[in-house]
Design an enzyme around this catalytic site. Sequence first.
Site, PDB file in Angstrom:
ATOM      1  N   ASP A   1       0.860  -1.190   0.000  1.00 52.34           N
ATOM      2  CA  ASP A   1       0.000   0.000   0.000  1.00 52.34           C
ATOM      3  C   ASP A   1       0.896   1.240   0.000  1.00 52.34           C
ATOM      4  O   ASP A   1       2.110   1.155   0.198  1.00 52.34           O
ATOM      5  CB  ASP A   1      -0.891  -0.037   1.240  1.00 52.34           C
ATOM      6  CG  ASP A   1      -2.112   0.861   1.130  1.00 52.34           C
ATOM      7  OD1 ASP A   1      -2.238   1.580   0.121  1.00 52.34           O
ATOM      8  OD2 ASP A   1      -2.944   0.845   2.055  1.00 52.34           O
TER       9      ASP A   1
ATOM     10  N   GLU B   1       2.741   5.065  -3.948  1.00 53.71           N
ATOM     11  CA  GLU B   1       2.714   6.018  -5.067  1.00 53.71           C
ATOM     12  C   GLU B   1       4.036   6.777  -5.266  1.00 53.71           C
ATOM     13  O   GLU B   1       4.347   7.057  -6.445  1.00 53.71           O
ATOM     14  CB  GLU B   1       1.567   7.027  -4.867  1.00 53.71           C
ATOM     15  CG  GLU B   1       0.189   6.430  -4.931  1.00 53.71           C
ATOM     16  CD  GLU B   1      -0.193   5.651  -3.682  1.00 53.71           C
ATOM     17  OE1 GLU B   1      -0.983   4.711  -3.783  1.00 53.71           O
ATOM     18  OE2 GLU B   1       0.332   5.977  -2.599  1.00 53.71           O
TER      19      GLU B   1
ATOM     20  N   ASP C   1      -8.842   4.044  -2.184  1.00 49.07           N
ATOM     21  CA  ASP C   1      -9.698   4.396  -1.050  1.00 49.07           C
ATOM     22  C   ASP C   1     -11.047   4.940  -1.510  1.00 49.07           C
ATOM     23  O   ASP C   1     -11.298   6.153  -1.486  1.00 49.07           O
ATOM     24  CB  ASP C   1      -8.991   5.416  -0.158  1.00 49.07           C
ATOM     25  CG  ASP C   1      -7.740   4.835   0.485  1.00 49.07           C
ATOM     26  OD1 ASP C   1      -7.580   3.605   0.453  1.00 49.07           O
ATOM     27  OD2 ASP C   1      -6.926   5.614   1.003  1.00 49.07           O
TER      28      ASP C   1
END
Length: 944
Positions: free
Chosen positions: A547, A550, A623
């Site tokens: 997770d 990015e 999300d």
Amino acid sequence: MKFLFGNLKFSKASVQTKFYLFFLLYFIVSALVVTAVKRQDFKTCEQSSFCKRNRAYADRLTANHSLISHYSVIQDSIIIKDGIISGDLINSENNLIFIFELHLLEIGAARVRINEKNPLKPRYDKAKDWALIQDPSYTLEYTLISSKPDVTSLSFGKERKQAVSIYHSPFRVEFLVNDVPIITLNDRGFLNIEHLRKQVAPGLVDQSNGENDKIIDDENDLDKGLWKETFNGKEDSKPNGPESIGLDISFPGFSHVYGIPEHASSLSLKETRGGDDSYSDPYRLYNLDVFEYEVDNPMALYGSIPFMMAHRKGASAAVLWLNAAETWIDITKNKEDKHRLSSLLGFGKLTPTSTSAHWISESGVIDVFAFLGPTTSDIFYQYGLLTGFTALPQSFAIAYHQCRWNYLNQEDVAEVDENFDKYDIPYDVIWLDIEHTDGKKYFTWDTVKFPTPEKMQNNIGIKGRKMVTIVDPHIKIDDNYYIYKEAKDLDLFVKEPDGRVYDGCYVNTGSSSWVDFTNPSAQEWLIKKFAFDQYKGSTEYLFTWNDMNEPSVFNGPEITMPKDLIHHGGWEHRNLHNIYGIAYHSATSKGLINRSNPPRRPFVLSRAFFAGSQRYGAIWTGDNFAKWDHLAIATPMLLTIGISGLPFSGADVGGFFGNPDTELLVRWYQAGAFQPFFRAHAHIDTKRREPWLFGDPYTGYIRDIIRERYALLPLWYTLFHEASTTGMPIIRPMFTVYPEDEETYAMDDQFFVGNSLLVKPIVNEGQTSTEVYFPGNEIYYDYFTHKKVHGSGKVQIEAPINKIPVFLRGGSIVPKRQRIRRSSAAMRTDPFTLLIALNKYVNDGETYDYEKGHFIHLQFKFSKRKLFSKPLSLLNNDENLYAQSISSVRVERIIVLGLDLKPKHIYADCIDGSKIKRELQFGLPTTNSANVVIIKGTDLLITE
């Protein structure tokens, strides 16, 4: 002293004062605004200086019709050799020289590269090292075509149906199929390469790398941001100055283009510079942590695949813009017929619509692949040959996953696991978020909450189930934390411009540093960390979740890394931002492969992605929110990601944020059961929502659809195999199955699973019926009732709360397993049911033995009232150990829909050295509106 915000605790001994102040402000603001994305945290094109400059450059050319592209081929510079056409370009504005190359590729595609001929320093050109599996081979099958003196033309490919023309002045490249143009580069003249230069004082002429450059003027709005840029009080030093690239790519005669994920937007991309229902900003590709993202918006999200496909009747084409920097794409449509398409395409007096995309990247070189089709399946295959096909996952990975932030402790995990059995709901994987760690330190366990992690994993493992734990790229700064200490000692962290290790803030771990996974040494280091003796408490039942890769940096500009940070080789973060996630995903995947001997297929879920990520595992849409519009947007988002080469994807069932009511949750489970990655997930502040908590009838509805997912696992696994060998998406837009039906080109609220099942999720509150479009003059059957659908085109279909509209396409054959089991592993030797069967594929579902021929692949065909089974793999080969291990598995039932006459007898011909005819028993359902015949007790072995 401790600070408590919600469920998060921070100790003064482990975080710095600046962290307290930042997060105090952050959480106060977040508590007040929790229902929408904070758009002010993220740039628009107007706030991104290079995007603004390139848009202005395009506007000047568009407004002044006498202006043309400033780039031309230098006379007599073109060389044609071994499938490569090269030459020099000159920019008439500053007399700078650029080199271009056009590669004709064996895979039926072409590649165009443009770079400065003599740059002050090398420009970043390493995105290809992450996206491509190898340098593509050039074709030698080409022929020079006689053309005008200022045009160089060649036909290429075995049948010479593909051609390319390079127009010298102004420079333009046109690709044709069967003499019809399908892709044109620089058709509108927007090619623009900001050359590397030395900084000069305002008011002086920049002559550092060319002649007649413009005067630098700090008062000029477009000159602001050339050497320094500030956003939300955070400064980007930009030591290399302006270095952006821009190019328009047109698709003549194509009114629909698709791709460039990830955006919460429609499948058919919208215009961004005027037009009906258009956006005001370009689509943006820049991996960002955007929680509670808005729908119907071109804002950047978690992943970036710079791939765009165009489709119309009789033709498909696509491009890959291979660049890892921040990228913006403007899309416009027009009816100018400069390519004589009206006559070429048979439009008569009508002028076809053409689509143009203006690609703008902050840095790097121009590296464009053109895929010439002619069909979408050709393009999927060509793209897979270039960037790799989807990794075939283990069987458990395509079953149902249960996740939340966070399951509290081992007792909680055991109770959840037991309740799935108690309520007869199958599941395969339970997930643990960051709260399972020791003080938010990855590769560790909280020994109070999870004192015996191996025992916990073994307890679920003996049921055929697995566990996934989260391992994110931010490393908590703590010299007593062995992961941090090792990475620091090995000099593996991303650096500040002055050489110091970058120290950023992450909401859970506090003050953190980020490993530079573009460094080969960092890759090797992380791979070793997943070894069982390194990751203490891990077992063969444990898999991984990447997770926040990015990367997400909570006190960084736009919630990510500053662009002027330094990576391996001295490259700035701005050059490679969009490949940080794939670099992390790659190393994690290899770590799971290497930990076992013999190696087993990994499972790694990643939030960030890029071209090539399909080689390493699954992704999800981030999300999302427990709202109906987020349920609705999931379908076009996943369809877009799938046609862009990454078919293993899903959206969090129920929505990550918020608390869904029972109707929304049931509808989300129904939609999720027909998505490639099927996981329920929820935020730490949401109410618990395991399926049994809602009571009947809702628990029953959820149980039924999860069971249906398990019944269809043979079909899903076959489709994953197909994706791993051909590049075909697993869930498919309507236009890929019916490419000649124009009604389907913008359709994104229904889709096909493979080519067999037509699915229309219900995405509106209170909705109990829906309009389904049935393309083609074909027969469809209700998947659940087997009733024939009468009519074609749009048909109103009943959809009560306990049913999602799913239809079986006539002529399809679907393999199923209908025994109710607790996990996919428990189904390994279960018999099959054939529902008008199509290709079926099985292997052991875990190892790489299928690469050695240890699998079963059968093709079923129903024709002239006969069902034929044809092996596509060696079934009786002594070395096919998998076939030997399931030699007793049989087809126990065959359901045939739509027979025109009731049969009198049904026979099976089994070949085992001699031909034996055996009569089979069959029956008819009480309501036989679909002419259904059920053949039971066939006992036909799948290895025969």
